[in-house]
Design a protein around this motif. Structure first.
Motif, mmCIF file in Angstrom:
data_model
loop_
_atom_site.group_PDB
_atom_site.id
_atom_site.type_symbol
_atom_site.label_atom_id
_atom_site.label_comp_id
_atom_site.label_asym_id
_atom_site.label_seq_id
_atom_site.Cartn_x
_atom_site.Cartn_y
_atom_site.Cartn_z
ATOM 1 N N ARG A 232 1.394 8.644 -1.809
ATOM 2 C CA ARG A 232 2.302 9.737 -2.193
ATOM 3 C C ARG A 232 1.559 11.071 -2.218
ATOM 4 O O ARG A 232 2.115 12.111 -1.833
ATOM 5 C CB ARG A 232 2.909 9.443 -3.562
ATOM 6 N N THR A 233 0.297 11.049 -2.638
ATOM 7 C CA THR A 233 -0.496 12.284 -2.636
ATOM 8 C C THR A 233 -0.724 12.778 -1.215
ATOM 9 O O THR A 233 -0.647 13.978 -0.930
ATOM 10 C CB THR A 233 -1.848 12.034 -3.328
ATOM 11 N N ALA A 234 -1.023 11.842 -0.299
ATOM 12 C CA ALA A 234 -1.235 12.219 1.105
ATOM 13 C C ALA A 234 0.026 12.833 1.693
ATOM 14 O O ALA A 234 -0.037 13.824 2.443
ATOM 15 C CB ALA A 234 -1.676 11.006 1.908
ATOM 16 N N ARG A 235 1.176 12.287 1.368
ATOM 17 C CA ARG A 235 2.427 12.863 1.853
ATOM 18 C C ARG A 235 2.684 14.224 1.235
ATOM 19 O O ARG A 235 3.177 15.146 1.903
ATOM 20 C CB ARG A 235 3.578 11.913 1.546
ATOM 21 N N ALA A 236 2.342 14.386 -0.053
ATOM 22 C CA ALA A 236 2.552 15.670 -0.714
ATOM 23 C C ALA A 236 1.654 16.751 -0.141
ATOM 24 O O ALA A 236 1.997 17.946 -0.187
ATOM 25 C CB ALA A 236 2.310 15.533 -2.217
ATOM 26 N N LYS A 237 0.507 16.361 0.417
ATOM 27 C CA LYS A 237 -0.397 17.323 1.045
ATOM 28 C C LYS A 237 0.114 17.805 2.387
ATOM 29 O O LYS A 237 -0.483 18.685 2.999
ATOM 30 C CB LYS A 237 -1.779 16.701 1.215
ATOM 31 N N ALA B 164 2.383 9.626 10.890
ATOM 32 C CA ALA B 164 1.367 8.888 11.635
ATOM 33 C C ALA B 164 0.002 8.991 10.961
ATOM 34 O O ALA B 164 -0.755 8.010 10.904
ATOM 35 C CB ALA B 164 1.287 9.414 13.066
ATOM 36 N N GLN B 165 -0.337 10.170 10.448
ATOM 37 C CA GLN B 165 -1.620 10.335 9.762
ATOM 38 C C GLN B 165 -1.678 9.512 8.481
ATOM 39 O O GLN B 165 -2.708 8.925 8.154
ATOM 40 C CB GLN B 165 -1.850 11.814 9.445
ATOM 41 N N VAL B 166 -0.579 9.464 7.756
ATOM 42 C CA VAL B 166 -0.545 8.670 6.527
ATOM 43 C C VAL B 166 -0.737 7.192 6.839
ATOM 44 O O VAL B 166 -1.511 6.485 6.172
ATOM 45 C CB VAL B 166 0.785 8.900 5.782
ATOM 46 N N VAL B 167 -0.044 6.728 7.880
ATOM 47 C CA VAL B 167 -0.129 5.311 8.223
ATOM 48 C C VAL B 167 -1.519 4.950 8.737
ATOM 49 O O VAL B 167 -2.121 3.956 8.296
ATOM 50 C CB VAL B 167 0.948 4.955 9.270
ATOM 51 N N LEU B 168 -2.050 5.737 9.676
ATOM 52 C CA LEU B 168 -3.307 5.376 10.317
ATOM 53 C C LEU B 168 -4.522 5.639 9.430
ATOM 54 O O LEU B 168 -5.454 4.831 9.400
ATOM 55 C CB LEU B 168 -3.460 6.152 11.632
ATOM 56 N N VAL C 139 0.835 -1.207 0.000
ATOM 57 C CA VAL C 139 0.000 0.000 0.000
ATOM 58 C C VAL C 139 0.868 1.255 0.000
ATOM 59 O O VAL C 139 0.504 2.276 -0.602
ATOM 60 C CB VAL C 139 -0.953 -0.012 1.211
ATOM 61 N N PHE C 140 2.018 1.204 0.651
ATOM 62 C CA PHE C 140 2.919 2.362 0.682
ATOM 63 C C PHE C 140 3.331 2.814 -0.718
ATOM 64 O O PHE C 140 3.672 3.987 -0.924
ATOM 65 C CB PHE C 140 4.180 2.034 1.498
ATOM 66 N N ARG C 141 3.310 1.910 -1.693
ATOM 67 C CA ARG C 141 3.741 2.241 -3.052
ATOM 68 C C ARG C 141 2.629 2.814 -3.909
ATOM 69 O O ARG C 141 2.871 3.190 -5.060
ATOM 70 C CB ARG C 141 4.314 0.992 -3.728
#
Length: 322
Positions: free
Chosen positions: A222-227, A232-236, A215-217
């Motif tokens: 990547r969009t969530a990280r770019a935002k 922790a928010q990305v993972v959960l 799922v990390f790929r």
């Protein structure tokens, strides 16, 4: 969703029929019968008495007639009579079922808690010392036989340290009160639940780790990280929920195997559940109880698969859109 669930529950009927026919055929092909054990234990040698007992238990009828009568009895919730306990099969299973349900729920809770948490840590800390330690532990507990693990835990925590009881479900002849009895059952439950739960936790760990790395790929991560979301928010919020789907599938498939695996653990720890009842029934050729337990196991697996479908609808909105 309603249509899919109705179809899943409708599939339970042919599944139960298939289980009954297959296991009935296997029992008929196995050597010996409960009449042999009964007559040996009670030292009955009179041929006329043995023939009357054969007629009493319906063993004088053709095999096909016996099978059809048993299928009709199951449809009317009559699973037969256990000569060993002198009770109906449903009553015998009902006495042993609560202990097995407690053991199953406790072992599954331990497996999910340890397995999912370890899988998340291994995926987040991939290629680090934490990932390596968790992977080695998962391989060890997956490869270790459950009976060996149970014996080792018994030696350490019961024999050496004396922290937990060796076996049984509660202290015999001691009344601790309602709260004290609950704590007493939990003390006796700790080792068998841990022995059974660690084996399944190893599988959940590997599946959860692989699923989260997959799922990390994905692009939405990547969009969530770019935002600008935190790790922790990305993972959960984005990775964890999507990675749970294979674990839910594995859980549904393994509910039946947990019931089968409890046979060994219940024997090691003298836990008075379905596993011990099944072992005693097989050894004494008490086939009505054996068939009743097998039908119950297949019913649990079928219902669990239907519940997995419901969990899929809750976890993945894309399934509801189809």
């Amino acid at each position: 969703m309603r249509r899919i669930l109705l179809r899943r529950f409708a599939q339970i009927i042919p599944l139960i029929l298939g289980v009954i026919v297959l296991n009935f055929a296997l029992i008929q092909m196995s050597p010996g019968s409960f009449l042999d054990v009964m007559t040996a234990e009670q030292q009955v040698s009179d041929p006329a008495m043995i023939e009357r007992m054969r007629v009493l238990y319906g063993m004088d009828k053709p095999v096909v007639v016996q099978l059809l009568k048993y299928i009709w009895s199951v449809m009317t919730l009559d699973f037969g009579y256990s000569y060993r306990q002198n009770e109906t099969v449903l009553a015998v299973i009902g006495q042993a079922l609560p202990a097995t349900v407690i053991l199953m729920l406790a072992s599954i809770a331990i497996a999910l808690l340890i397995g999912v948490l370890a899988g998340v840590i291994a995926a987040v800390k991939v290629n680090t010392i934490w990932d390596n330690l968790i992977s080695v532990g998962a391989v060890f507990f997956f490869a270790a036989p459950t009976f060996w693990l149970g014996i080792m835990l018994m030696i350490v925590f019961s024999v050496r340290l004396g922290w937990l009881p060796v076996g049984g479900m509660r202290d015999i002849g001691v009344d601790h009160g309602v709260f004290g009895d609950a704590l007493d059952v939990m003390r006796h439950l700790a080792l068998p639940a841990l022995s059974l739960g660690l084996f399944y936790a190893a599988m959940y760990t590997r599946v959860m780790r692989a699923s989260m790395l997959e799922v990390f790929r994905h692009d939405f991560v990547r969009t969530a990280r770019a935002k600008g979301l935190s790790g922790a928010q990305v993972v959960l919020r984005h990775v964890f929920r999507n990675a749970l789907l294979p674990v839910v599938t594995l859980l549904g498939l393994q509910l039946g195997t947990v019931l089968g695996g409890s046979v060994v653990i219940e024997t090691v720890f003298s836990w008075p559940g379905i596993g011990s009842l099944m072992l005693d029934s097989v050894m004494s050729r008490n086939y009505p109880v054996v068939l009743g337990v097998l039908v119950l196991s297949s019913l649990i697996v079928a219902v669990a698969n239907a519940l997995v479908d419901i969990a899929y609808f809750r976890l993945d909105p894309r399934i509801r859109a189809r």
